[in-house]
Scaffold this motif. Structure first.
Motif, mmCIF file in Angstrom:
data_model
loop_
_atom_site.group_PDB
_atom_site.id
_atom_site.type_symbol
_atom_site.label_atom_id
_atom_site.label_comp_id
_atom_site.label_asym_id
_atom_site.label_seq_id
_atom_site.Cartn_x
_atom_site.Cartn_y
_atom_site.Cartn_z
ATOM 1 N N ARG A 62 0.821 -1.212 0.000
ATOM 2 C CA ARG A 62 0.000 0.000 0.000
ATOM 3 C C ARG A 62 0.853 1.259 0.000
ATOM 4 O O ARG A 62 0.548 2.241 -0.666
ATOM 5 C CB ARG A 62 -0.919 0.003 1.212
ATOM 6 C CG ARG A 62 -1.859 1.199 1.258
ATOM 7 C CD ARG A 62 -2.760 1.125 2.490
ATOM 8 N NE ARG A 62 -3.765 2.147 2.456
ATOM 9 C CZ ARG A 62 -3.601 3.375 2.957
ATOM 10 N NH1 ARG A 62 -2.450 3.726 3.504
ATOM 11 N NH2 ARG A 62 -4.570 4.262 2.896
ATOM 12 N N ALA A 88 -5.530 0.994 7.872
ATOM 13 C CA ALA A 88 -5.749 1.648 6.574
ATOM 14 C C ALA A 88 -5.845 0.608 5.457
ATOM 15 O O ALA A 88 -6.669 0.747 4.550
ATOM 16 C CB ALA A 88 -4.631 2.644 6.289
ATOM 17 N N THR A 89 -5.035 -0.436 5.533
ATOM 18 C CA THR A 89 -5.113 -1.481 4.501
ATOM 19 C C THR A 89 -6.432 -2.236 4.601
ATOM 20 O O THR A 89 -7.022 -2.592 3.588
ATOM 21 C CB THR A 89 -3.945 -2.484 4.592
ATOM 22 O OG1 THR A 89 -4.051 -3.258 5.789
ATOM 23 C CG2 THR A 89 -2.606 -1.787 4.500
ATOM 24 N N ASP A 91 -9.271 -0.991 5.826
ATOM 25 C CA ASP A 91 -10.319 -0.085 5.368
ATOM 26 C C ASP A 91 -10.364 -0.003 3.840
ATOM 27 O O ASP A 91 -11.445 0.002 3.242
ATOM 28 C CB ASP A 91 -10.116 1.315 5.964
ATOM 29 C CG ASP A 91 -10.353 1.354 7.466
ATOM 30 O OD1 ASP A 91 -10.954 0.395 8.015
ATOM 31 O OD2 ASP A 91 -9.920 2.335 8.102
ATOM 32 N N ASP A 92 -9.185 0.050 3.223
ATOM 33 C CA ASP A 92 -9.122 0.067 1.756
ATOM 34 C C ASP A 92 -9.747 -1.202 1.176
ATOM 35 O O ASP A 92 -10.506 -1.148 0.210
ATOM 36 C CB ASP A 92 -7.677 0.174 1.264
ATOM 37 C CG ASP A 92 -7.064 1.542 1.483
ATOM 38 O OD1 ASP A 92 -7.795 2.480 1.887
ATOM 39 O OD2 ASP A 92 -5.846 1.673 1.259
ATOM 40 N N TYR A 93 -9.413 -2.326 1.768
ATOM 41 C CA TYR A 93 -9.945 -3.613 1.303
ATOM 42 C C TYR A 93 -11.469 -3.641 1.452
ATOM 43 O O TYR A 93 -12.195 -4.033 0.529
ATOM 44 C CB TYR A 93 -9.301 -4.764 2.070
ATOM 45 C CG TYR A 93 -9.976 -6.083 1.835
ATOM 46 C CD1 TYR A 93 -9.865 -6.742 0.608
ATOM 47 C CD2 TYR A 93 -10.750 -6.672 2.830
ATOM 48 C CE1 TYR A 93 -10.510 -7.953 0.383
ATOM 49 C CE2 TYR A 93 -11.392 -7.876 2.607
ATOM 50 C CZ TYR A 93 -11.268 -8.513 1.392
ATOM 51 O OH TYR A 93 -11.908 -9.710 1.179
ATOM 52 N N ALA A 95 -13.582 -1.160 1.584
ATOM 53 C CA ALA A 95 -14.180 -0.231 0.623
ATOM 54 C C ALA A 95 -14.232 -0.856 -0.765
ATOM 55 O O ALA A 95 -15.237 -0.737 -1.470
ATOM 56 C CB ALA A 95 -13.390 1.082 0.593
ATOM 57 N N GLU A 96 -13.175 -1.539 -1.149
ATOM 58 C CA GLU A 96 -13.141 -2.187 -2.459
ATOM 59 C C GLU A 96 -14.176 -3.313 -2.559
ATOM 60 O O GLU A 96 -14.843 -3.462 -3.592
ATOM 61 C CB GLU A 96 -11.746 -2.746 -2.745
ATOM 62 C CG GLU A 96 -11.624 -3.266 -4.152
ATOM 63 C CD GLU A 96 -10.203 -3.633 -4.523
ATOM 64 O OE1 GLU A 96 -10.046 -4.599 -5.275
ATOM 65 O OE2 GLU A 96 -9.273 -2.949 -4.056
#
Length: 128
Positions: A62, A88-89, A91-93, A95-96
């Motif tokens: 990331r 953060a990783t 949360d990104d996952y 969201a995706e």
């Protein structure tokens, strides 16, 4: 695994009798080292990345860091900052997954979230 290590330590430690003053000091030192090692839940969290799906990027991916750069960063940060980076990783996952309309997360996602969410609380309570 951490639970099992602690159980075995306690079982074996309770078999040492009588315990001299030197033995008591050694036992306390060993317990402190064990507590530190077992408390390193970030090792476990980072291992989960290898068990997750490809879309769950590691902090190294990331942040576009080399493994050495990331390890040096880890050594210079507190638990709360490391958790923010891992979070953060996650949360990104998440969201995706939602954007794609998927109904399920990788099985490691809820485990990582549960383990990681407890870490800053422990850090705060240890400082108090």
């Amino acid at each position: 695994m951490a639970s099992r290590v602690l159980i075995f330590f306690i079982r074996h430690a309770s078999l040492v009798r009588p315990l001299s003053e030197w033995g008591k000091l050694r036992m306390a030192r060993d317990m402190a080292k064990l507590e530190l090692a077992v408390g390193q839940n970030f090792v476990i969290l980072h291992h989960f990345y290898s068990r997750g799906v490809e879309k769950l990027q590691s902090p190294t991916q990331r942040n576009k860091l080399t493994p050495l750069q990331y390890l040096l960063w880890l050594d210079s940060q507190g638990k709360d900052q490391i958790w923010k980076c891992v979070r953060a990783t996650l949360d990104d996952y998440a969201a995706e997954v939602r954007v794609r309309g998927d109904k399920e997360f990788s099985p490691v996602y809820p485990l990582m979230l549960r383990i990681g969410s407890a870490l800053p609380e422990k850090t705060v309570s240890q400082k108090s």
